[in-house]
Write a protein that holds these residues in place. Sequence first.
Motif, PDB file in Angstrom:
ATOM      1  N   LEU A  69       0.791  -1.055   0.024  1.00  0.00           N
ATOM      2  CA  LEU A  69      -0.134  -0.250  -0.115  1.00  0.00           C
ATOM      3  C   LEU A  69       0.917   1.221  -0.206  1.00  0.00           C
ATOM      4  CD1 LEU A  69      -2.655   1.559   0.006  1.00  0.00           C
ATOM      5  CD2 LEU A  69      -2.739   1.301   2.965  1.00  0.00           C
ATOM      6  N   ASN A  70       0.833   1.928  -1.050  1.00  0.00           N
ATOM      7  CA  ASN A  70       1.683   3.111  -1.175  1.00  0.00           C
ATOM      8  C   ASN A  70       1.007   4.468  -0.671  1.00  0.00           C
ATOM      9  OD1 ASN A  70       3.136   5.341  -1.929  1.00  0.00           O
ATOM     10  ND2 ASN A  70       3.346   5.037  -4.342  1.00  0.00           N
ATOM     11  N   LYS A  71       1.540   5.052   0.511  1.00  0.00           N
ATOM     12  CA  LYS A  71       0.687   6.019   1.069  1.00  0.00           C
ATOM     13  C   LYS A  71       1.176   7.514   0.778  1.00  0.00           C
ATOM     14  CE  LYS A  71      -0.012   3.224   5.327  1.00  0.00           C
ATOM     15  NZ  LYS A  71       0.138   3.241   6.769  1.00  0.00           N
ATOM     16  N   THR A  72       1.950   7.468  -0.202  1.00  0.00           N
ATOM     17  CA  THR A  72       2.652   8.710  -0.563  1.00  0.00           C
ATOM     18  C   THR A  72       2.083   9.369  -1.802  1.00  0.00           C
ATOM     19  OG1 THR A  72       4.345   7.663  -2.001  1.00  0.00           O
ATOM     20  CG2 THR A  72       4.945   7.906   0.278  1.00  0.00           C
ATOM     21  N   ASN A  73       2.378  10.374  -2.183  1.00  0.00           N
ATOM     22  CA  ASN A  73       1.837  11.129  -3.410  1.00  0.00           C
ATOM     23  C   ASN A  73       2.566  10.796  -4.697  1.00  0.00           C
ATOM     24  OD1 ASN A  73      -0.743  12.458  -2.101  1.00  0.00           O
ATOM     25  ND2 ASN A  73       0.854  13.835  -1.207  1.00  0.00           N
ATOM     26  N   GLU A  74       3.472   9.811  -4.533  1.00  0.00           N
ATOM     27  CA  GLU A  74       4.377   9.663  -5.792  1.00  0.00           C
ATOM     28  C   GLU A  74       4.459   8.052  -5.898  1.00  0.00           C
ATOM     29  OE1 GLU A  74       8.535  10.259  -3.690  1.00  0.00           O
ATOM     30  OE2 GLU A  74       7.731  11.856  -4.704  1.00  0.00           O
ATOM     31  N   LYS A  75       4.645   7.825  -7.221  1.00  0.00           N
ATOM     32  CA  LYS A  75       4.887   6.414  -7.651  1.00  0.00           C
ATOM     33  C   LYS A  75       6.037   5.827  -7.234  1.00  0.00           C
ATOM     34  CE  LYS A  75       5.908   5.531 -11.895  1.00  0.00           C
ATOM     35  NZ  LYS A  75       5.633   5.287 -13.281  1.00  0.00           N
ATOM     36  N   LYS A  76       6.098   4.564  -6.558  1.00  0.00           N
ATOM     37  CA  LYS A  76       7.083   4.023  -5.841  1.00  0.00           C
ATOM     38  C   LYS A  76       7.320   2.655  -6.702  1.00  0.00           C
ATOM     39  CE  LYS A  76       7.707   6.279  -2.047  1.00  0.00           C
ATOM     40  NZ  LYS A  76       9.043   6.725  -1.461  1.00  0.00           N
ATOM     41  N   VAL A  77       8.875   2.386  -6.913  1.00  0.00           N
ATOM     42  CA  VAL A  77       9.280   1.360  -7.377  1.00  0.00           C
ATOM     43  C   VAL A  77      10.276   0.420  -6.333  1.00  0.00           C
ATOM     44  CG1 VAL A  77      10.509   0.398  -9.443  1.00  0.00           C
ATOM     45  CG2 VAL A  77       9.436   2.286  -9.719  1.00  0.00           C
ATOM     46  N   VAL A  78       9.914  -0.754  -5.983  1.00  0.00           N
ATOM     47  CA  VAL A  78      10.569  -1.231  -4.879  1.00  0.00           C
ATOM     48  C   VAL A  78      10.999  -2.772  -5.522  1.00  0.00           C
ATOM     49  CG1 VAL A  78       9.288  -0.096  -3.277  1.00  0.00           C
ATOM     50  CG2 VAL A  78       8.174  -2.139  -3.957  1.00  0.00           C
ATOM     51  N   ASN A  87      11.373  -8.440 -10.851  1.00  0.00           N
ATOM     52  CA  ASN A  87      11.759  -8.179  -9.183  1.00  0.00           C
ATOM     53  C   ASN A  87      11.713  -6.635  -9.099  1.00  0.00           C
ATOM     54  OD1 ASN A  87      13.732  -7.443 -11.080  1.00  0.00           O
ATOM     55  ND2 ASN A  87      15.377  -7.652  -9.791  1.00  0.00           N
ATOM     56  N   LYS A  88      11.121  -5.725 -10.008  1.00  0.00           N
ATOM     57  CA  LYS A  88      10.857  -4.330  -9.667  1.00  0.00           C
ATOM     58  C   LYS A  88       9.546  -4.257  -9.637  1.00  0.00           C
ATOM     59  CE  LYS A  88      15.345  -2.741 -11.411  1.00  0.00           C
ATOM     60  NZ  LYS A  88      16.131  -1.891 -12.415  1.00  0.00           N
ATOM     61  N   ILE A  89       8.962  -4.001  -8.522  1.00  0.00           N
ATOM     62  CA  ILE A  89       7.548  -3.799  -8.530  1.00  0.00           C
ATOM     63  C   ILE A  89       7.104  -2.423  -8.544  1.00  0.00           C
ATOM     64  CG2 ILE A  89       5.342  -4.617  -6.774  1.00  0.00           C
ATOM     65  CD1 ILE A  89       7.187  -6.927  -5.967  1.00  0.00           C
ATOM     66  N   THR A  90       6.164  -2.076  -9.245  1.00  0.00           N
ATOM     67  CA  THR A  90       5.752  -0.620  -9.298  1.00  0.00           C
ATOM     68  C   THR A  90       4.307  -0.424  -8.558  1.00  0.00           C
ATOM     69  OG1 THR A  90       6.648  -0.317 -11.544  1.00  0.00           O
ATOM     70  CG2 THR A  90       4.991   1.473 -10.968  1.00  0.00           C
ATOM     71  N   VAL A  91       4.214   0.530  -7.796  1.00  0.00           N
ATOM     72  CA  VAL A  91       3.018   0.731  -6.794  1.00  0.00           C
ATOM     73  C   VAL A  91       2.851   2.365  -7.086  1.00  0.00           C
ATOM     74  CG1 VAL A  91       1.969   0.485  -4.695  1.00  0.00           C
ATOM     75  CG2 VAL A  91       3.761  -0.829  -5.054  1.00  0.00           C
ATOM     76  N   ASP A  92       1.588   2.378  -7.641  1.00  0.00           N
ATOM     77  CA  ASP A  92       1.058   3.714  -7.973  1.00  0.00           C
ATOM     78  C   ASP A  92       0.829   4.559  -6.761  1.00  0.00           C
ATOM     79  OD1 ASP A  92       1.552   3.657 -10.593  1.00  0.00           O
ATOM     80  OD2 ASP A  92      -0.485   2.894 -11.145  1.00  0.00           O
ATOM     81  N   ARG A  93       0.508   5.934  -6.823  1.00  0.00           N
ATOM     82  CA  ARG A  93       0.437   6.732  -5.770  1.00  0.00           C
ATOM     83  C   ARG A  93      -1.056   6.240  -5.078  1.00  0.00           C
ATOM     84  NH1 ARG A  93      -1.053  12.883  -7.090  1.00  0.00           N
ATOM     85  NH2 ARG A  93      -2.706  12.400  -6.109  1.00  0.00           N
ATOM     86  N   ASP A  94      -0.973   6.405  -3.680  1.00  0.00           N
ATOM     87  CA  ASP A  94      -2.543   6.144  -3.288  1.00  0.00           C
ATOM     88  C   ASP A  94      -3.215   4.919  -3.755  1.00  0.00           C
ATOM     89  OD1 ASP A  94      -4.601   6.514  -1.434  1.00  0.00           O
ATOM     90  OD2 ASP A  94      -5.615   7.757  -2.967  1.00  0.00           O
ATOM     91  N   LYS A  95      -2.038   3.696  -3.959  1.00  0.00           N
ATOM     92  CA  LYS A  95      -2.750   2.526  -4.737  1.00  0.00           C
ATOM     93  C   LYS A  95      -2.267   1.404  -3.942  1.00  0.00           C
ATOM     94  CE  LYS A  95      -5.061   4.374  -7.993  1.00  0.00           C
ATOM     95  NZ  LYS A  95      -6.790   4.463  -7.929  1.00  0.00           N
TER      96      LYS A  95
END
Length: 485
Positions: A400-409, A427-435
């Motif tokens: 769960l991405n709680k920030t206002n920017e996209k995260k790659v983890v 192995n690089k998982i993208t999580v959109d903002r607020d998603k």
Amino acid sequence: MSKIDEEAVKGGQGQVMVPETYRDSIGTMEQSGKRKWVFPRKPKGKYTNYRELVSYFLLLVYFTIPFIKINGNPLFMFNIIDREFFIAGQPFYPQDFFILTLGAIASLIFIIVFTIAYGRIFCGWICPQTIFMESVFRKIEYLIEGDRNKQMKLDRQEWNTEKIWKRCLKWTVYAIISLVITHFMFMYIVGYQEVFNIIEAGPFANPTNFIVMILFTSAFYFVFAWFREQVCTLVCPYGRLQGVLIDKDTVNVFYDFKRGENRSKWRNGEDRKTAGKGDCIDCQQCVVVCPTGIDIRDGQQLECINCTACIDACDEVMVKVGLPKGLIRYATENEIENQTKFKFTGRMKGFAAILVLLVGFLVFLLYNRGDMETKFIKPMGSTFFVRDGKITNTYNYTFLNKTNEKKVVTIKVLEPAHGEISYSSTNKITVDRDKISKGTINISFPEAEMSLSKQNITIGVYDMKGKLVDSYQTYFEGPFKLRIP
């Protein structure tokens, strides 16, 4: 509380204050239990001007916040139905409710500490009930029906043409304003865009929303058109709470009875001090301006909301008769009784420090939630399998991405060492903002390193800069091994 000693008055000693031991009515109710309608005179003066500035600022805040966005998120929204919550532009989720709970507890402590030190300043200056009643609905009433005397005359007269059109106009304006307030209140729940969509679609397309709007509009209209000050005197729990919190060092609106008594009507050229009379000329102006219908000279009372109208009214009279202002003022009971100058005591400084710390704590809770919440859960009914000397477990992850920017983890096993991860895709998982992002991974350990049938492991999630974003502890299953000493 106190009252006038009538026996002393009859004996020619003037009016003196004696402790009040019992009072079977409130300022807005007759002793018989019948409602006593309050017609306060329009206040004017220094404090009234300050209070109006505060009210207009808070009204501006109320009507503009729904349209303000931070990084595409509402500044504040509390959508319980869809479980969407935004505070200061930051998204909150059901998982964060422990923070909101702590925040609510801190807010309650804030209210208690604030009341102990500064009394009911909130009621008179910040409370939405007071702001809407005194700065919106009451002003409309003054504009349509006139000041106190004209309102009382209109109330007594028959239902002629003048009374009918004035009352109907006032009630119509009240209904429209109540409808506007309701719509803005709903913007805090579902957002302004959704409210505009509901309005555009019409009541028949959204009958449930329409009914709810009408019910809340009716509630606002009832409160401000009829119930009014009785919200403060009969319903509001804060009014009851402050009664047990204030003490002799609490700042409140007080009447200086030592200076004011014995009260007596004004006579030009009279030496009141020689005659044994106090500065109160018994003009009743502090009574007629009170929006809750009390006499502040009877001492501190439950109905007093610290609106300062009586201060301005009394100061105006004191200036006219050439006496010092401040007969009614912000003070502590100790200050009135001992006739000492008010000081910002160490106790108040301590409470102020506590208030600052509480505000800091609330801000810390809001902005220190972590950027991401991660979970690694074994699928129900799944077990391990052994292949090529390695034990493998399957996990479903939820990010769960709680920030206002996209995260790659990326994911790494922190403890124990030598854990290997295989991904279902990349192995690089993208999580959109607020998603929320979901997927599946396999974690393997060398069979020789797994000595327990169920062993704790810690999985870490890292961003592309190598910073640990979050970690999660779960368990790893393996074959049961019997140990023989």
